[in-house]
Design a protein around this motif. Sequence first.
Motif, PDB file in Angstrom:
ATOM      1  N   LEU A  54       0.820  -1.209   0.000  1.00  0.00           N
ATOM      2  CA  LEU A  54       0.000   0.000   0.000  1.00  0.00           C
ATOM      3  C   LEU A  54       0.855   1.261   0.000  1.00  0.00           C
ATOM      4  O   LEU A  54       0.574   2.219  -0.733  1.00  0.00           O
ATOM      5  CB  LEU A  54      -0.951  -0.007   1.193  1.00  0.00           C
ATOM      6  N   LEU A  55       1.906   1.278   0.815  1.00  0.00           N
ATOM      7  CA  LEU A  55       2.767   2.458   0.871  1.00  0.00           C
ATOM      8  C   LEU A  55       3.562   2.643  -0.418  1.00  0.00           C
ATOM      9  O   LEU A  55       3.714   3.766  -0.907  1.00  0.00           O
ATOM     10  CB  LEU A  55       3.704   2.369   2.077  1.00  0.00           C
ATOM     11  N   VAL A  56       4.065   1.559  -0.962  1.00  0.00           N
ATOM     12  CA  VAL A  56       4.815   1.654  -2.218  1.00  0.00           C
ATOM     13  C   VAL A  56       3.882   2.067  -3.360  1.00  0.00           C
ATOM     14  O   VAL A  56       4.280   2.835  -4.240  1.00  0.00           O
ATOM     15  CB  VAL A  56       5.553   0.335  -2.517  1.00  0.00           C
ATOM     16  N   ALA A  57       2.639   1.610  -3.342  1.00  0.00           N
ATOM     17  CA  ALA A  57       1.678   2.028  -4.370  1.00  0.00           C
ATOM     18  C   ALA A  57       1.462   3.538  -4.326  1.00  0.00           C
ATOM     19  O   ALA A  57       1.457   4.202  -5.366  1.00  0.00           O
ATOM     20  CB  ALA A  57       0.349   1.288  -4.191  1.00  0.00           C
ATOM     21  N   ALA A 108     -12.804  -7.842   7.112  1.00  0.00           N
ATOM     22  CA  ALA A 108     -12.669  -6.383   7.154  1.00  0.00           C
ATOM     23  C   ALA A 108     -11.302  -5.943   6.642  1.00  0.00           C
ATOM     24  O   ALA A 108     -11.189  -4.955   5.907  1.00  0.00           O
ATOM     25  CB  ALA A 108     -12.887  -5.875   8.571  1.00  0.00           C
ATOM     26  N   ARG A 109     -10.273  -6.668   7.019  1.00  0.00           N
ATOM     27  CA  ARG A 109      -8.911  -6.333   6.572  1.00  0.00           C
ATOM     28  C   ARG A 109      -8.794  -6.450   5.054  1.00  0.00           C
ATOM     29  O   ARG A 109      -8.251  -5.571   4.386  1.00  0.00           O
ATOM     30  CB  ARG A 109      -7.898  -7.250   7.252  1.00  0.00           C
ATOM     31  N   ILE A 110      -9.311  -7.523   4.504  1.00  0.00           N
ATOM     32  CA  ILE A 110      -9.258  -7.731   3.055  1.00  0.00           C
ATOM     33  C   ILE A 110     -10.065  -6.648   2.337  1.00  0.00           C
ATOM     34  O   ILE A 110      -9.601  -6.050   1.364  1.00  0.00           O
ATOM     35  CB  ILE A 110      -9.765  -9.135   2.678  1.00  0.00           C
ATOM     36  N   ALA A 113      -8.278  -3.156   2.397  1.00  0.00           N
ATOM     37  CA  ALA A 113      -7.082  -3.098   1.543  1.00  0.00           C
ATOM     38  C   ALA A 113      -7.465  -3.124   0.069  1.00  0.00           C
ATOM     39  O   ALA A 113      -6.889  -2.390  -0.744  1.00  0.00           O
ATOM     40  CB  ALA A 113      -6.140  -4.251   1.876  1.00  0.00           C
ATOM     41  N   GLN A 114      -8.431  -3.961  -0.287  1.00  0.00           N
ATOM     42  CA  GLN A 114      -8.848  -4.034  -1.687  1.00  0.00           C
ATOM     43  C   GLN A 114      -9.513  -2.729  -2.127  1.00  0.00           C
ATOM     44  O   GLN A 114      -9.249  -2.228  -3.224  1.00  0.00           O
ATOM     45  CB  GLN A 114      -9.811  -5.208  -1.895  1.00  0.00           C
ATOM     46  N   VAL A 115     -10.362  -2.187  -1.286  1.00  0.00           N
ATOM     47  CA  VAL A 115     -11.036  -0.926  -1.602  1.00  0.00           C
ATOM     48  C   VAL A 115     -10.029   0.220  -1.701  1.00  0.00           C
ATOM     49  O   VAL A 115     -10.198   1.137  -2.512  1.00  0.00           O
ATOM     50  CB  VAL A 115     -12.130  -0.618  -0.554  1.00  0.00           C
ATOM     51  N   ALA A 116      -8.961   0.167  -0.917  1.00  0.00           N
ATOM     52  CA  ALA A 116      -7.965   1.241  -0.915  1.00  0.00           C
ATOM     53  C   ALA A 116      -7.284   1.419  -2.270  1.00  0.00           C
ATOM     54  O   ALA A 116      -7.008   2.548  -2.676  1.00  0.00           O
ATOM     55  CB  ALA A 116      -6.916   0.984   0.172  1.00  0.00           C
ATOM     56  N   VAL A 147      -4.077   5.143   5.447  1.00  0.00           N
ATOM     57  CA  VAL A 147      -4.770   4.762   6.685  1.00  0.00           C
ATOM     58  C   VAL A 147      -4.633   3.260   6.947  1.00  0.00           C
ATOM     59  O   VAL A 147      -4.286   2.841   8.060  1.00  0.00           O
ATOM     60  CB  VAL A 147      -6.256   5.181   6.643  1.00  0.00           C
ATOM     61  N   VAL A 148      -4.883   2.443   5.934  1.00  0.00           N
ATOM     62  CA  VAL A 148      -4.788   0.983   6.104  1.00  0.00           C
ATOM     63  C   VAL A 148      -3.352   0.585   6.439  1.00  0.00           C
ATOM     64  O   VAL A 148      -3.123  -0.260   7.314  1.00  0.00           O
ATOM     65  CB  VAL A 148      -5.307   0.243   4.860  1.00  0.00           C
ATOM     66  N   ALA A 149      -2.385   1.185   5.775  1.00  0.00           N
ATOM     67  CA  ALA A 149      -0.981   0.861   6.044  1.00  0.00           C
ATOM     68  C   ALA A 149      -0.588   1.251   7.463  1.00  0.00           C
ATOM     69  O   ALA A 149       0.116   0.495   8.148  1.00  0.00           O
ATOM     70  CB  ALA A 149      -0.069   1.553   5.029  1.00  0.00           C
TER      71      ALA A 149
END
Length: 162
Positions: A54-57, A108-110, A113-116, A147-149
Amino acid sequence: MHAYTTDGWGELFLAEAGASAALAGLLFVAMSINLTKILEVQGLVGRAGEAIVLLVAVLIVSTLVLVPDQPRVALGTELLVTGLLAWSILAVIHVKAVRGRIGPSLVARIATAQVAVLPFLVAGVSLLLRAGGGLYWLVPGVVLCLVVAVLNAWVLLIEILR
């Protein structure tokens, strides 16, 4: 700011590139501090990978937007490819987590992250079509990814010790 050109977006994405790079560095420090525990507890390696992706994206997307005088179609293609790559890596991490039946909060975690990363895909397609919001889709994507990261980093640094 314009939805389909990078005019006026430079300062925002310069800040996002710096923030995501700094957070990625802090994440690596957190992982090194708790590496033994992360490797021992089922699911935490995937969670660490998720945070890094997520951060690298965010870092890659921000960098791509900062390229001067880039054609709209080129940027749209780059954002679409970046979003697809991030989404694919997350999907692999999540499939492994589902197979391992890791934790009650896995759904919830999946989902988060997918929505992000989905807004990166939408932004890419929107730029290619020159319709639907363009670069404005990157804002919720960047915010959600950060936020997720950060939540994952919290688990890897603090919650892991409880």
